[in-house]
Design a protein around this motif. Structure first.
Motif, PDB file in Angstrom:
ATOM      1  N   GLY A 288       0.838  -1.202   0.000  1.00 54.68           N
ATOM      2  CA  GLY A 288       0.000   0.000   0.000  1.00 54.68           C
ATOM      3  C   GLY A 288       0.872   1.252   0.000  1.00 54.68           C
ATOM      4  O   GLY A 288       2.006   1.232   0.469  1.00 54.68           O
ATOM      5  N   ASP A 289       0.318   2.311  -0.538  1.00 56.98           N
ATOM      6  CA  ASP A 289       1.045   3.573  -0.592  1.00 56.98           C
ATOM      7  C   ASP A 289       0.082   4.641  -0.088  1.00 56.98           C
ATOM      8  O   ASP A 289      -0.989   4.795  -0.679  1.00 56.98           O
ATOM      9  N   PRO A 290       0.326   5.305   1.036  1.00 59.11           N
ATOM     10  CA  PRO A 290       1.593   5.505   1.739  1.00 59.11           C
ATOM     11  C   PRO A 290       1.873   4.599   2.942  1.00 59.11           C
ATOM     12  O   PRO A 290       2.826   4.879   3.685  1.00 59.11           O
ATOM     13  N   GLU A 291       1.113   3.520   3.159  1.00 59.09           N
ATOM     14  CA  GLU A 291       1.354   2.701   4.353  1.00 59.09           C
ATOM     15  C   GLU A 291       2.764   2.113   4.388  1.00 59.09           C
ATOM     16  O   GLU A 291       3.399   2.024   5.448  1.00 59.09           O
ATOM     17  N   THR A 292       3.248   1.667   3.213  1.00 64.00           N
ATOM     18  CA  THR A 292       4.566   1.029   3.137  1.00 64.00           C
ATOM     19  C   THR A 292       5.675   1.922   3.692  1.00 64.00           C
ATOM     20  O   THR A 292       6.624   1.448   4.324  1.00 64.00           O
ATOM     21  N   GLU A 293       5.521   3.225   3.491  1.00 63.10           N
ATOM     22  CA  GLU A 293       6.557   4.170   3.921  1.00 63.10           C
ATOM     23  C   GLU A 293       6.679   4.224   5.445  1.00 63.10           C
ATOM     24  O   GLU A 293       7.719   4.617   5.962  1.00 63.10           O
ATOM     25  N   VAL A 294       5.594   3.874   6.162  1.00 63.28           N
ATOM     26  CA  VAL A 294       5.700   3.842   7.625  1.00 63.28           C
ATOM     27  C   VAL A 294       5.921   2.421   8.154  1.00 63.28           C
ATOM     28  O   VAL A 294       6.472   2.241   9.237  1.00 63.28           O
ATOM     29  N   VAL A 295       5.494   1.404   7.402  1.00 60.91           N
ATOM     30  CA  VAL A 295       5.614   0.022   7.883  1.00 60.91           C
ATOM     31  C   VAL A 295       7.035  -0.534   7.666  1.00 60.91           C
ATOM     32  O   VAL A 295       7.642  -1.079   8.588  1.00 60.91           O
ATOM     33  N   LEU A 296       7.564  -0.404   6.461  1.00 56.11           N
ATOM     34  CA  LEU A 296       8.847  -1.064   6.163  1.00 56.11           C
ATOM     35  C   LEU A 296      10.029  -0.587   7.010  1.00 56.11           C
ATOM     36  O   LEU A 296      10.903  -1.396   7.334  1.00 56.11           O
ATOM     37  N   PRO A 297      10.085   0.707   7.405  1.00 57.76           N
ATOM     38  CA  PRO A 297      11.233   1.093   8.242  1.00 57.76           C
ATOM     39  C   PRO A 297      11.300   0.317   9.561  1.00 57.76           C
ATOM     40  O   PRO A 297      12.342   0.284  10.210  1.00 57.76           O
ATOM     41  N   LEU A 298      10.192  -0.326   9.961  1.00 65.14           N
ATOM     42  CA  LEU A 298      10.177  -1.069  11.228  1.00 65.14           C
ATOM     43  C   LEU A 298      10.761  -2.475  11.091  1.00 65.14           C
ATOM     44  O   LEU A 298      10.943  -3.184  12.080  1.00 65.14           O
ATOM     45  N   LEU A 299      11.051  -2.882   9.844  1.00 61.10           N
ATOM     46  CA  LEU A 299      11.592  -4.234   9.622  1.00 61.10           C
ATOM     47  C   LEU A 299      13.016  -4.331  10.163  1.00 61.10           C
ATOM     48  O   LEU A 299      13.862  -3.514   9.811  1.00 61.10           O
ATOM     49  N   GLU A 300      13.247  -5.344  11.009  1.00 60.68           N
ATOM     50  CA  GLU A 300      14.593  -5.524  11.563  1.00 60.68           C
ATOM     51  C   GLU A 300      15.322  -6.684  10.907  1.00 60.68           C
ATOM     52  O   GLU A 300      16.517  -6.851  11.080  1.00 60.68           O
ATOM     53  N   SER A 301      14.592  -7.513  10.136  1.00 60.31           N
ATOM     54  CA  SER A 301      15.235  -8.657   9.473  1.00 60.31           C
ATOM     55  C   SER A 301      15.826  -8.219   8.139  1.00 60.31           C
ATOM     56  O   SER A 301      15.593  -7.106   7.681  1.00 60.31           O
ATOM     57  N   ASP A 302      16.539  -9.136   7.502  1.00 52.36           N
ATOM     58  CA  ASP A 302      17.158  -8.879   6.198  1.00 52.36           C
ATOM     59  C   ASP A 302      16.064  -8.920   5.110  1.00 52.36           C
ATOM     60  O   ASP A 302      15.482  -9.970   4.836  1.00 52.36           O
ATOM     61  N   ALA A 303      15.801  -7.759   4.512  1.00 53.40           N
ATOM     62  CA  ALA A 303      14.714  -7.662   3.531  1.00 53.40           C
ATOM     63  C   ALA A 303      14.972  -8.557   2.314  1.00 53.40           C
ATOM     64  O   ALA A 303      14.046  -9.157   1.762  1.00 53.40           O
TER      65      ALA A 303
END
Ligand code: AMP
Ligand code: GLY
Length: 416
Positions: A288-303
């Motif tokens: 989703g856009d703009p949801e991805t811009e706030v969700v993905l920075p929270l990823l701590e694993s190797d994308a």
């Protein structure tokens, strides 16, 4: 080191490139066509996101190990099918699986067949029949054009005259293409977005988020692509989330496998918490856009590990997410979502702030506006209040004569 190609040019793709940049196994990143913000982290190549032949050629020429698709238009154009036919690894759905977004009717039939909770509906191709049906029911009427319409295919008609105009647009003028309309029950309650990485039956949930679709404060004004988003939704309980994961997202992944078009990318559930439980408003077949811009920075694993596993149909460890809260405020061109000017200079008074580029370019060394939604300022912290303060502090440091933004992002989380 791995080489990755990201397809798209918006804030969503900026966020995707951002998490790939943090992966220890990723070397070069290419983005087609990218934007001015992405250019600081990847090599932007001027290839259109729907030019399937040129994208295949680009992936071959640069010898990329993996391609990640952002926009639905690229998926609907068949980019995933074409890459797979050439033996190239790609994250995203086939044209058949993308129907979960591209055809409202396909999505509705799937939900009915597999008992996935959603609003009751009827489909029409005839203007007269649709109007007779709508006139006999209570307003507001929810009218959805059956096809991709860049977020403009849904009309909530408050009265008969608005319904007449919308149905005439959708079925007589065929403004968006061949006409077919889904008329569904009007539901109410807070909306939220639940995205998962999906690999056949296996799903990996992401943190929940909420978009702000209307242009103006207080959810007034026309619908847009989204004017802001945040994570950390206080009105969705753990039980709500468990229900949505099991009864909606997992069931949908299983249903798509049973229908012979398994998902191999992102499934986006646009959900509503109604008085009768959580129901699906829409599915998207991509981030989703703009949801991805706030969700993905929270990823701590190797994308890279996650994207590759989903693209190849293998398993990966459950992704880890920070429990921080993120909030993003979109700065859009005056006039958007209607007509607006491009090429207006932007100056940034702080180089350290977390900024996502949605529609920017560089002209004669000067950063300028290049789209409807231009920038997104991101704040992050332990609470929505902290993230919000940080995001609006960044907004105040963006100088441009023709940008506007909403001042009430996350109001549903902060209301007393
Ligand atoms: P969609 O493109 O299907 O997400 O629809 C756009 C917006 O219209 C949604 O975010 C909702 O706010 C609204 N909407 C869509 N379907 C319904 C419904 N059945 N009842 C109430 N609002 C709806
Ligand atoms: N934020 C809604 C969408 O991506 O369609």
């Amino acid at each position: 080191m791995k080489k990755v190609l990201v397809i798209g040019s918006g804030g969503r793709e900026h966020a995707i490139v951002g998490i790939l940049r943090r992966s220890p196994q990723v070397g070069e990143i290419y983005c087609a066509p990218g934007n001015a913000g992405i250019a600081s982290m990847a090599e932007c190549v001027p290839v259109k996101d729907t030019d399937v032949t040129a994208l295949v050629a680009l992936a071959r020429e640069k010898q990329v190990d993996l391609t990640v698709v952002g926009p639905e238009a690229a998926l609907s154009a068949g980019v995933v099918d074409a890459f797979r036919a050439e033996g190239l690894k790609i994250f995203g759905h086939t044209v058949a699986a993308t129907r979960i977004e591209s055809s409202k009717e396909f999505a509705k039939l799937l939900m009915t067949k597999y008992r996935i909770p959603t609003a009751a509906y009827t489909t029409f191709t005839s203007y007269d029949e649709a109007l007779t049906f709508v006139a006999a029911r209570p307003f507001p009427a929810v009218l959805k054009y059956d096809g991709l319409a860049a977020g403009k295919g849904v009309v909530i008609a408050e009265n008969l005259s608005e319904a007449q105009d919308a149905l005439s647009d959708m079925l007589i003028d065929a403004r968006f293409g061949e006409g077919k309309v889904v008329v569904e029950d009007f539901l109410s309650g807070p909306e939220f977005s639940f995205m998962c990485f999906v690999n056949g039956h296996k799903i990996y949930p992401m943190p929940l988020s909420q978009d702000h679709k209307r242009a103006l404060d207080g959810d007034k004004g026309p619908n847009t692509g989204g004017m802001g988003a945040y994570t950390g939704l206080p009105f969705i309980t753990d039980e709500d989330r468990r229900f949505a994961l099991k009864e909606i997202l997992q069931k949908t992944a299983d249903a798509m496998c049973a229908e012979g078009c398994p998902l191999t990318g992102v499934l986006y559930g646009g959900l509503m918490k109604t008085p009768d439980g959580i129901k699906v408003i829409e599915f998207n077949s991509r981030f989703g856009d703009p949801e991805t811009e706030v969700v993905l920075p929270l990823l701590e694993s190797d994308a890279y590990e996650i994207f590759e596993a989903v693209a190849c149909g293998t398993e990966c460890p459950e992704p880890k997410w920070s429990d921080d809260v993120t909030l993003g405020v979109v700065m859009a061109s005056e006039g958007y979502p209607g007509t607006y000017r491009k090429g207006i200079p932007i100056s940034l008074q702080d180089r350290q702030m977390q900024l996502i580029h949605m529609g920017t370019s560089v002209r004669d060394g000067q950063l300028v506006t290049a789209g409807g939604r231009v920038l997104m300022c991101i704040g992050r912290g332990k609470t929505v209040e902290i993230a919000r303060r940080m995001a609006y502090d960044s907004v105040s440091k963006v100088k441009c004569s023709s940008l506007y933004y909403r001042k009430d992002i996350a109001w549903q989380a902060l209301k007393k």
